[in-house]
Design a protein around this motif. Structure first.
Motif, mmCIF file in Angstrom:
data_model
loop_
_atom_site.group_PDB
_atom_site.id
_atom_site.type_symbol
_atom_site.label_atom_id
_atom_site.label_comp_id
_atom_site.label_asym_id
_atom_site.label_seq_id
_atom_site.Cartn_x
_atom_site.Cartn_y
_atom_site.Cartn_z
ATOM 1 N N THR A 299 -14.855 41.989 -15.711
ATOM 2 C CA THR A 299 -14.862 42.666 -15.326
ATOM 3 C C THR A 299 -13.474 41.079 -14.508
ATOM 4 O OG1 THR A 299 -16.806 41.260 -13.882
ATOM 5 C CG2 THR A 299 -16.861 43.343 -14.614
ATOM 6 N N SER B 50 -18.052 49.238 -19.033
ATOM 7 C CA SER B 50 -18.420 48.515 -18.201
ATOM 8 C C SER B 50 -17.390 47.482 -16.926
ATOM 9 C CB SER B 50 -19.339 47.952 -18.788
ATOM 10 O OG SER B 50 -18.258 47.265 -19.703
ATOM 11 N N THR C 102 -16.246 50.228 -14.291
ATOM 12 C CA THR C 102 -16.964 50.377 -12.998
ATOM 13 C C THR C 102 -18.773 50.099 -13.683
ATOM 14 O OG1 THR C 102 -17.738 51.942 -12.228
ATOM 15 C CG2 THR C 102 -17.627 52.843 -14.377
ATOM 16 N N PHE C 103 -19.363 50.435 -12.803
ATOM 17 C CA PHE C 103 -21.206 50.114 -13.231
ATOM 18 C C PHE C 103 -21.132 51.545 -14.422
ATOM 19 C CE2 PHE C 103 -21.110 46.814 -9.626
ATOM 20 C CZ PHE C 103 -21.246 46.211 -10.284
ATOM 21 N N HIS D 128 -18.252 47.363 -7.604
ATOM 22 C CA HIS D 128 -18.315 47.035 -8.971
ATOM 23 C C HIS D 128 -16.392 46.117 -8.367
ATOM 24 C CE1 HIS D 128 -15.823 46.308 -12.374
ATOM 25 N NE2 HIS D 128 -17.281 46.513 -13.471
ATOM 26 N N ASP E 184 -13.213 47.614 -7.876
ATOM 27 C CA ASP E 184 -13.042 48.894 -6.542
ATOM 28 C C ASP E 184 -13.358 47.664 -5.825
ATOM 29 O OD1 ASP E 184 -13.670 50.837 -8.308
ATOM 30 O OD2 ASP E 184 -15.532 50.535 -7.999
#
Length: 326
Positions: A191, A218, A221-222, A230, A233
């Motif tokens: 991320t 991943s 997003t989760f 996330h 997001d």
């Protein structure tokens, strides 16, 4: 019974048929009798009789290839240009070769003409045909900044010739309207890398998109149900960008960026050797400039950078027209 295929306009007569038909005719039998017996036409019999010198070889079909080149065929200087580029870079793609010929040599023919010429040289061969997939209609934006597609490609291990055991990842962002891309390498698929890449992409393109479309990895997003938000997001919300996820396990929904990764494999990674992250970053930066200047058929054989300038000019002219109408 012989079957006429789509590639044959007629069933060619066998050599023995020609030979014995002419021998029978020269032995004194009438034309009508010979034609009825061997089921041939009078014109064919007369043509064979004119060629016949007593041997079967004289009745063999000669080449139908024209003795002189077509007036619109490639000239000697154009053929020399093509051969020179192919000799220097045997693995060059059709699009890149066409772009170099057009920009550097003033090549004015259509890309399809170049493809036919290369196919005659044996460079492109017909591949095995598969059942064609019929895609559903997709609404591709006509303006810059409407939608971006983002994905991650794993850098092949064989490209890395360094001593440390490291993995590298290529993050890719593509504008759907212009097909212009931004790519950047990272040492981890996380991320943190995603957030950093999105910020770099906005700086590179010099504008924000209305929507970013990704798969369900991943890093985007989760993967399990949770109440947490996330980081991607959160970033998109702060920038007022809509984050859209495609259907799980359906990469064709992110087709533009997936297709660009296949081009990267063929044009870049198949011939890449790097010894460190800094070396990869340097080579990837040069390749990014190169790839954004390669003409694309979907864009009408202009490059993504040319398409971007074209869209900007169109937008400016439309804004001027609206201001005049007011």
């Amino acid at each position: 019974m012989s079957i006429i295929t789509q590639t044959n306009r007629y069933i060619p007569h066998e050599l023995n048929t020609k030979y014995y038909a002419v021998k029978l005719y020269r032995s004194g039998y009438s034309v009508s009798f010979v034609c009825r017996r061997y089921k041939i036409s009078k014109s064919s019999l007369m043509r064979w009789n004119k060629k016949f010198n007593g041997t079967k070889e004289s009745l063999l079909d000669k080449s139908h290839r024209p003795l002189t080149p077509h007036p619109n065929s490639h000239t000697d200087i154009e053929i020399k240009w093509i051969n020179d580029y192919l000799r220097r870079n045997p693995h060059i793609s059709l699009c890149e070769l066409y772009g170099k010929l057009r920009c550097e040599k003033g090549y004015s023919r259509h890309a399809a003409s170049l493809f036919r010429f290369l196919r005659k040289k044996g460079i492109y061969t017909d591949k095995e045909k598969h059942e064609k997939y019929t895609p559903k209609k997709y609404d591709t934006p006509k303006e810059l900044g409407v939608k971006w597609q983002m994905d991650v490609k794993y850098v092949p291990k064989y490209c890395y010739v360094g001593t440390d055991k490291q993995k590298f990842y290529q993050y890719t962002m593509i504008d759907e309207a212009s097909r212009e891309r931004f790519i950047y390498p990272y040492k981890e698929q996380s991320t943190y890398s995603t957030i950093d890449f999105v910020k770099r992409a906005i700086v590179y393109f010099n504008y924000k998109p209305k929507e970013i479309q990704t798969d369900n990895g991943s890093e985007f997003t989760f993967t399990k149900k949770t109440n947490r938000i996330h980081p991607l997001d959160l970033l998109c919300a702060s920038l007022r960008i809509n984050h859209k996820l495609i259907r799980p396990r359906t990469p064709r929904h992110n087709g533009k960026v997936e297709r660009s990764h296949r081009n990267d494999q063929n044009r870049f990674y198949n011939y890449l050797k790097f010894y460190s992250y800094d070396d990869l970053l340097k080579q990837m930066k040069a390749y990014l400039k190169r790839s954004n200047n390669i003409p694309m058929q979907v864009l009408g054989w202009i490059s993504p950078l040319e398409k971007r300038n074209q869209l900007i000019e169109t937008k400016v002219s439309m804004d001027k027209q609206k201001s005049l109408n007011k």
